[in-house]
Design a protein around this motif. Structure first.
Motif, PDB file in Angstrom:
ATOM      1  N   ILE B  68     -28.650  52.511   9.237  1.00  7.69           N
ATOM      2  CA  ILE B  68     -29.690  53.465   9.604  1.00  7.69           C
ATOM      3  C   ILE B  68     -30.647  53.536   8.423  1.00  7.69           C
ATOM      4  O   ILE B  68     -30.378  54.218   7.423  1.00  7.69           O
ATOM      5  CB  ILE B  68     -29.122  54.850   9.950  1.00  7.69           C
ATOM      6  CG1 ILE B  68     -28.101  54.724  11.083  1.00  7.69           C
ATOM      7  CG2 ILE B  68     -30.248  55.790  10.363  1.00  7.69           C
ATOM      8  CD1 ILE B  68     -27.465  56.049  11.494  1.00  7.69           C
ATOM      9  N   LYS B  69     -31.764  52.846   8.572  1.00  7.66           N
ATOM     10  CA  LYS B  69     -32.686  52.698   7.454  1.00  7.66           C
ATOM     11  C   LYS B  69     -33.242  54.036   6.998  1.00  7.66           C
ATOM     12  O   LYS B  69     -33.379  54.289   5.799  1.00  7.66           O
ATOM     13  CB  LYS B  69     -33.829  51.762   7.848  1.00  7.66           C
ATOM     14  CG  LYS B  69     -34.746  51.369   6.706  1.00  7.66           C
ATOM     15  CD  LYS B  69     -35.761  50.348   7.162  1.00  7.66           C
ATOM     16  CE  LYS B  69     -36.675  49.945   6.020  1.00  7.66           C
ATOM     17  NZ  LYS B  69     -37.676  48.948   6.447  1.00  7.66           N
ATOM     18  N   SER B  70     -33.552  54.908   7.947  1.00 10.92           N
ATOM     19  CA  SER B  70     -34.150  56.203   7.605  1.00 10.92           C
ATOM     20  C   SER B  70     -33.198  57.084   6.812  1.00 10.92           C
ATOM     21  O   SER B  70     -33.625  57.975   6.083  1.00 10.92           O
ATOM     22  CB  SER B  70     -34.595  56.929   8.873  1.00 10.92           C
ATOM     23  OG  SER B  70     -33.466  57.188   9.705  1.00 10.92           O
ATOM     24  N   LYS B  71     -31.907  56.835   6.964  1.00 11.02           N
ATOM     25  CA  LYS B  71     -30.905  57.624   6.249  1.00 11.02           C
ATOM     26  C   LYS B  71     -30.310  56.860   5.065  1.00 11.02           C
ATOM     27  O   LYS B  71     -29.427  57.387   4.394  1.00 11.02           O
ATOM     28  CB  LYS B  71     -29.780  58.024   7.200  1.00 11.02           C
ATOM     29  CG  LYS B  71     -30.216  58.968   8.313  1.00 11.02           C
ATOM     30  CD  LYS B  71     -29.025  59.438   9.143  1.00 11.02           C
ATOM     31  CE  LYS B  71     -29.472  60.428  10.212  1.00 11.02           C
ATOM     32  NZ  LYS B  71     -28.313  60.895  11.025  1.00 11.02           N
ATOM     33  N   PHE B  72     -30.771  55.655   4.835  1.00  6.20           N
ATOM     34  CA  PHE B  72     -30.232  54.813   3.758  1.00  6.20           C
ATOM     35  C   PHE B  72     -28.704  54.746   3.866  1.00  6.20           C
ATOM     36  O   PHE B  72     -27.989  54.878   2.860  1.00  6.20           O
ATOM     37  CB  PHE B  72     -30.650  55.353   2.377  1.00  6.20           C
ATOM     38  CG  PHE B  72     -32.132  55.377   2.170  1.00  6.20           C
ATOM     39  CD1 PHE B  72     -32.874  56.490   2.516  1.00  6.20           C
ATOM     40  CD2 PHE B  72     -32.782  54.278   1.634  1.00  6.20           C
ATOM     41  CE1 PHE B  72     -34.255  56.512   2.339  1.00  6.20           C
ATOM     42  CE2 PHE B  72     -34.170  54.295   1.450  1.00  6.20           C
ATOM     43  CZ  PHE B  72     -34.907  55.417   1.803  1.00  6.20           C
TER      44      PHE B  72
END
Lengths: 115, 115
Positions: B68-72
């Motif tokens: 989940i890129k937005s949450k690293f």
């Protein structure tokens, strides 16, 4: 297929004695090679890495050194061991695919105890 | 430089319970992500990896991880654990491209599965 060997599997050495741990890789050419130390609860600490024969980069200054005398051989050494050098030492290799470096693969490790 | 955080240091589950191990990283660019597993007495081996494409990655032994890129984040999951999943699990992150090839490892999560 590629395989990676480390020896010895276990080693008990007195403080102040020298150290030589060996790692060899089979089935690949010009791998990147790495030495890590694994301590319980602290993950893997990168010690050295090498992109070619005679090319060594050190990540952590300490009384350890590394050498790469042959393409698929990586040696971890010390002239005088300290108690704090005790630990589990892992060798790993990876290959470069174009501009991209592939996954690291790890050896079985050497358990070093310094008394 | 990148860093990796594994929130759970020790996890104890009963067989058939669901598993989720957290992994967060800090790095502003694109990354490659890995989960490694170390079974008792065995060497570190790759469980799964993410380089690009579908952010839900399937690995060996029924494991999967979702990037989940937005949450690293790159959490590891398994719907139903077995006693044989008892092991130490390591998350690793590496900047992708540009010749980067040194991953950073988290401290590891020790998983114990009771039969």
């Amino acid at each position: 297929s590629q395989t990676i060997h480390q020896w010895p599997a276990t080693l008990v050495q007195p403080v102040g004695s020298p150290l030589s741990l060996e790692c060899t890789v089979e089935g690949t050419s010009n791998p990147n090679l790495y030495w890590y130390r694994q301590a319980a609860g602290r993950g893997l600490q990168l010690l050295f890495y090498s992109v070619g024969i005679g090319q060594i980069s050190s990540e952590v200054p300490q009384n350890l050194s590394a050498s790469r005398p042959q393409d698929r051989q990586f040696i971890l050494s010390s002239k005088k061991l300290l108690l704090s050098d005790s630990g589990f030492y892992l060798c790993a290799w990876s290959v470069v695919l174009g501009t991209h470096t592939d996954t690291q693969y790890f050896g079985p490790g050497t358990r070093l105890t310094v008394l | 430089a990148q860093s990796v955080s594994q929130h759970n240091h020790h996890v104890i589950l009963s067989e058939a319970a669901s598993l989720e191990l957290g992994c967060n990283y800090s790095y502003g660019g694109t990354v490659n992500l890995f989960w490694y597993v170390q079974y008792p007495g065995q060497h570190l081996q790759l469980l799964l990896k993410y380089f690009s494409g579908d952010p839900l990655v399937k690995g060996i032994k029924g494991f999967e991880a979702e990037f989940i890129k937005s949450k690293f984040s790159f959490n590891l999951r398994k719907p139903s654990v077995q006693w044989s999943d008892t092991a130490e699990y390591f998350c690793a992150v590496r900047p992708s491209g540009g010749g980067s090839y040194i991953p950073t490892f988290g401290r590891g999560t020790s998983l114990i599965v009771h039969p």
